[in-house]
Write a protein that holds these residues in place. Structure first.
Motif, PDB file in Angstrom:
ATOM      1  N   ASN A  35      16.636  21.368   5.498  1.00  0.00           N
ATOM      2  CA  ASN A  35      15.876  21.977   6.596  1.00  0.00           C
ATOM      3  C   ASN A  35      16.766  22.061   7.841  1.00  0.00           C
ATOM      4  OD1 ASN A  35      13.670  21.922   4.900  1.00  0.00           O
ATOM      5  ND2 ASN A  35      12.332  20.850   6.333  1.00  0.00           N
ATOM      6  N   PHE A  36      16.527  23.067   8.658  1.00  0.00           N
ATOM      7  CA  PHE A  36      17.284  23.127   9.919  1.00  0.00           C
ATOM      8  C   PHE A  36      16.520  23.909  10.972  1.00  0.00           C
ATOM      9  CE2 PHE A  36      18.784  26.902   7.582  1.00  0.00           C
ATOM     10  CZ  PHE A  36      18.729  27.886   8.537  1.00  0.00           C
ATOM     11  N   GLU A  37      16.930  23.696  12.221  1.00  0.00           N
ATOM     12  CA  GLU A  37      16.445  24.519  13.324  1.00  0.00           C
ATOM     13  C   GLU A  37      17.649  25.197  13.934  1.00  0.00           C
ATOM     14  OE1 GLU A  37      13.255  22.913  15.828  1.00  0.00           O
ATOM     15  OE2 GLU A  37      14.324  23.668  17.581  1.00  0.00           O
ATOM     16  N   TYR A  38      17.541  26.490  14.178  1.00  0.00           N
ATOM     17  CA  TYR A  38      18.640  27.230  14.799  1.00  0.00           C
ATOM     18  C   TYR A  38      18.120  27.894  16.062  1.00  0.00           C
ATOM     19  CZ  TYR A  38      22.225  30.588  15.832  1.00  0.00           C
ATOM     20  OH  TYR A  38      23.183  31.304  16.493  1.00  0.00           O
ATOM     21  N   TYR A  39      18.848  27.693  17.137  1.00  0.00           N
ATOM     22  CA  TYR A  39      18.445  28.293  18.413  1.00  0.00           C
ATOM     23  C   TYR A  39      19.688  28.449  19.269  1.00  0.00           C
ATOM     24  CZ  TYR A  39      16.359  28.574  23.115  1.00  0.00           C
ATOM     25  OH  TYR A  39      16.024  28.958  24.381  1.00  0.00           O
ATOM     26  N   ASN A  40      19.925  29.643  19.763  1.00  0.00           N
ATOM     27  CA  ASN A  40      21.055  29.846  20.657  1.00  0.00           C
ATOM     28  C   ASN A  40      20.797  31.044  21.557  1.00  0.00           C
ATOM     29  OD1 ASN A  40      23.502  30.396  21.938  1.00  0.00           O
ATOM     30  ND2 ASN A  40      24.624  29.372  20.305  1.00  0.00           N
ATOM     31  N   PRO A  41      20.333  30.796  22.775  1.00  0.00           N
ATOM     32  CA  PRO A  41      19.950  31.901  23.666  1.00  0.00           C
ATOM     33  C   PRO A  41      21.074  32.434  24.544  1.00  0.00           C
ATOM     34  CG  PRO A  41      19.371  29.829  24.681  1.00  0.00           C
ATOM     35  CD  PRO A  41      20.030  29.483  23.361  1.00  0.00           C
ATOM     36  N   THR A  42      22.313  31.978  24.336  1.00  0.00           N
ATOM     37  CA  THR A  42      23.405  32.472  25.187  1.00  0.00           C
ATOM     38  C   THR A  42      23.730  33.930  24.862  1.00  0.00           C
ATOM     39  OG1 THR A  42      24.397  30.274  25.386  1.00  0.00           O
ATOM     40  CG2 THR A  42      25.832  32.148  25.824  1.00  0.00           C
TER      41      THR A  42
ATOM     42  N   THR B  71      25.898  28.182  14.182  1.00  0.00           N
ATOM     43  CA  THR B  71      25.755  28.932  12.935  1.00  0.00           C
ATOM     44  C   THR B  71      26.148  28.085  11.725  1.00  0.00           C
ATOM     45  OG1 THR B  71      26.250  30.984  14.104  1.00  0.00           O
ATOM     46  CG2 THR B  71      26.482  31.032  11.720  1.00  0.00           C
TER      47      THR B  71
ATOM     48  N   MET C 262      18.995  23.583   0.026  1.00  0.00           N
ATOM     49  CA  MET C 262      19.428  23.704   1.426  1.00  0.00           C
ATOM     50  C   MET C 262      18.634  22.722   2.296  1.00  0.00           C
ATOM     51  SD  MET C 262      19.410  27.211   3.746  1.00  0.00           S
ATOM     52  CE  MET C 262      19.909  28.263   2.384  1.00  0.00           C
TER      53      MET C 262
ATOM     54  N   MET D  32      32.349  31.348  17.125  1.00  0.00           N
ATOM     55  CA  MET D  32      31.462  31.235  15.962  1.00  0.00           C
ATOM     56  C   MET D  32      31.579  29.859  15.283  1.00  0.00           C
ATOM     57  SD  MET D  32      29.496  33.895  15.371  1.00  0.00           S
ATOM     58  CE  MET D  32      29.138  33.905  13.614  1.00  0.00           C
TER      59      MET D  32
ATOM     60  N   LEU E 207      25.596  30.792   1.750  1.00  0.00           N
ATOM     61  CA  LEU E 207      26.064  31.710   2.779  1.00  0.00           C
ATOM     62  C   LEU E 207      26.829  30.971   3.873  1.00  0.00           C
ATOM     63  CD1 LEU E 207      26.305  34.407   4.187  1.00  0.00           C
ATOM     64  CD2 LEU E 207      23.998  34.076   5.100  1.00  0.00           C
ATOM     65  N   GLN E 208      26.277  29.840   4.334  1.00  0.00           N
ATOM     66  CA  GLN E 208      26.966  29.119   5.406  1.00  0.00           C
ATOM     67  C   GLN E 208      28.350  28.657   4.948  1.00  0.00           C
ATOM     68  OE1 GLN E 208      24.352  29.990   6.607  1.00  0.00           O
ATOM     69  NE2 GLN E 208      24.589  29.640   8.784  1.00  0.00           N
TER      70      GLN E 208
ATOM     71  N   ASN F 142      24.354  23.648  -0.929  1.00  0.00           N
ATOM     72  CA  ASN F 142      23.312  24.570  -1.394  1.00  0.00           C
ATOM     73  C   ASN F 142      23.059  25.714  -0.414  1.00  0.00           C
ATOM     74  OD1 ASN F 142      22.992  23.233  -3.762  1.00  0.00           O
ATOM     75  ND2 ASN F 142      21.254  22.010  -3.066  1.00  0.00           N
ATOM     76  N   ASN F 143      23.703  25.695   0.754  1.00  0.00           N
ATOM     77  CA  ASN F 143      23.611  26.863   1.624  1.00  0.00           C
ATOM     78  C   ASN F 143      24.868  27.693   1.363  1.00  0.00           C
ATOM     79  OD1 ASN F 143      23.450  28.826   3.564  1.00  0.00           O
ATOM     80  ND2 ASN F 143      22.570  27.463   5.096  1.00  0.00           N
TER      81      ASN F 143
END
Lengths: 386, 386
Positions: B3-10, B257, B1, B252, B214-215, B211-212
């Protein structure tokens, strides 16, 4: 689809070789330089995580609070709260699994609370955590999802109680998820983590058809992925593909995504918490013990979804609800997780009655997604689990 | 998989009869009482949304900015920016679809920017939106996902250009998603929304195995859900189950995501934006025109994933990549979306060459998930789309 609110402001940094970003993420919350790190029994000193994090924090004044146990204890955590009240810190960084992270959520909330924190945990009227010190996490054990939600479970072994807390102040500002830690874990903990993620998913899935077709498919995606990678990660915890999928599934299973617009149950957890409090059984194992029996007792309620699950996840055909329960149990057993209460303790004969009485004392007359699972049925479920 | 950064404050508030919560959500960002509402051509005055929102805002001083067009225009939006700079507001509430929301992201960012906002859109060195007025959205058209991400696309028809912007300031504080609006929409817009969500998903899926696991399964969950409910919502837009699933899938599909840990492409969008700029074709339709041909030209790159897609989504067997492309085109056509450029305009003969030249002028030598899609291939893809 049921109405819902979805909100999750935690920033996830996922992957290898990322800890050097910890200072820049702390800076997004505070310019302060005094950081408390919280951890458990010291495994982070053996697996290299402690050294890597301390190296990243070289420009910070770091104070340490260690000794947070599995099923974090109120009395232990209150020592950290007192330490912070005496000598404030700007940020708290939890390094560990669900217990350390849950404990840290309590610490940062209680440190900003003027009353008696126990009153919040017992939901005494008017008592609520509203503020918290900013905190982040470095996850060392994929399992509980605590790294990306606002909830926590706190134990009080003097009272043989487990209590939950939540609220928006409980979201970590950030969480570092590095799957290479998986290879340092005992296989028992890995197996627990797989079951924990699987059961978090089932609690939000095994209800009645939700009309949220996507959320059901996401839940099924987590279940299918765990079944695919579970045996692989147990066989070779250094398999990065398997380990990273386990870690991400565990986070996604309890970060608020699955519950959007669906009916959820959580009674397996409520009974399971009592088994941990009474007999010290690992959290995940209590879920593996209870769920199959709960599905049998509430079979009519869950029949339609059990069939969908059996067909989509196990490739079964027709009216396969009972077989789907059996396959679930078999999957847990294949991970080395025993699914009978009698496998864990001889001292269980009075357990069903005690659990019924505890639920009755708390006034929990009706649980489950249809509000029709009674304390008497909970007693029966536990009886069946011997 | 990867590397990643996930951020969503809405914060998403999803469902029926929720607009009375708008004031409490605004209060989470500001105690101020002056709110600008932004909207488009006035459909919200016909479908009841304007009245419902104004009723919820009865304790606020509301100023209006209307006339944000499809493919929101820089010159139009700058009028709102000037209006705010002359007479500041505390909060902006976008009421509309992707164009109104995208336009509002530009307005709230440019209103807090001292330089020339066009420099930000052209990515002039050192020019970046960093701050924004707080804003929220009331979504009236499920399609773009803009209600839960930080990106926006802004047009400048004088220059025949579409430009993108992003950055953390671009996240809405909240978005209200009420699926009952779907029944007020023209079927053409509903069909566009389905294709838009489908193509957002494919852009983050039709690459190489990630390799992800689930995604990939989440992406497949969106595609399967859209195929299941697309025809139903077109037949009866008042079908709440179908409409709510469409709305949630569209959100979505582009809220961050799907891209977690996977390779993504987006070249279909880059070519599609040019088709909109040159010929005024609806955004979603440009994607339906380009994608099948892009998958043919880059077949070897995407073969493995095309087969997985064909098997899991269409139930095909074996080496079904070409058939999967054909089924995709057929699905779009079944929604009433024509998939040849010649169906939309007679004036397209010079289009392939113009698009190649534009990409070359911008120095886009290599696009796609493997950085090997050249401007010459882009030209060929457009040629094939006649």
């Amino acid at each position: 689809m049921n109405n819902f609110e979805y909100y999750n402001p935690t920033k996830v940094i996922f992957g290898k070789d990322t800890y050097d970003q910890i200072p820049s993420k702390i800076k997004e919350s505070t310019a302060g330089k005094r950081v408390m790190i919280t951890y458990g029994g010291g495994s982070i000193k053996k697996n290299g995580v402690y050294d890597a994090v301390m190296s990243a924090l070289k420009d910070y004044e770091v104070v340490e609070f260690s000794g947070i146990e599995a099923n974090p204890e109120y009395d232990t955590l209150m020592k950290a709260v007192e330490q912070i009240k005496e000598n404030p810190v700007d940020f708290v960084l939890a390094i560990g699994g669900g217990s350390v992270i849950d404990g840290t959520k309590f610490i940062v909330s209680a440190a900003k609370y003027d009353g008696n924190p126990w009153d919040v945990l017992t939901q005494k009227k008017g008592c609520k955590f509203e503020y918290a010190l900013p905190f982040g996490t470095v996850l060392t054990l994929p399992a509980t999802g605590s790294e990306m939600n606002s909830g926590a479970v706190i134990s009080n072994s003097r009272l043989k109680e487990k209590r939950t807390m939540g609220g928006p102040q409980g979201f970590p500002k950030f969480s570092f998820l590095d799957p290479t830690v998986v290879k340092t874990l005992p296989k028992k903990q890995i197996a627990n983590g797989i079951v924990d993620a699987y059961m978090h998913t089932l609690e939000q899935y095994m209800t009645y058809p939700s009309n949220n077709l996507l959320q059901e498919r996401i839940a099924e995606g987590i279940l299918a992925t765990l079944i695919e990678i579970g045996p692989k990660v147990l066989e070779d915890p250094a398999d990065y593909k398997a380990a990273s999928n386990l870690m991400w599934c565990a986070t996604m299973a309890l970060n608020g995504t699955l519950r959007a617009g669906v009916a959820y149950d959580w009674t397996t957890h409520m009974i399971g918490h009592e088994l941990t409090a009474l007999h010290g059984i690992d959290h995940a194992r209590t879920l593996a013990i209870i769920a199959p029996n709960l599905y049998k007792v509430k079979f009519e309620n869950k029949k339609e979804k059990l069939i969908q699950y059996g067909q989509r996840i196990f490739g079964l055909e027709g009216s396969c609800g009972e077989e789907a329960i059996h396959r679930t149990k078999t999957f847990f057993e294949s991970l080395g997780i025993k699914t009978n209460l009698s496998d864990y303790t001889d001292d269980y004969k009075s357990t069903p009655k005690i659990i019924r009485e505890r639920f009755e004392e708390r006034g929990w007359e009706a649980m489950g997604e249809r509000n029709d699972l009674t304390p008497i049925e909970a007693e029966k479920i536990v009886e069946m689990s011997f």
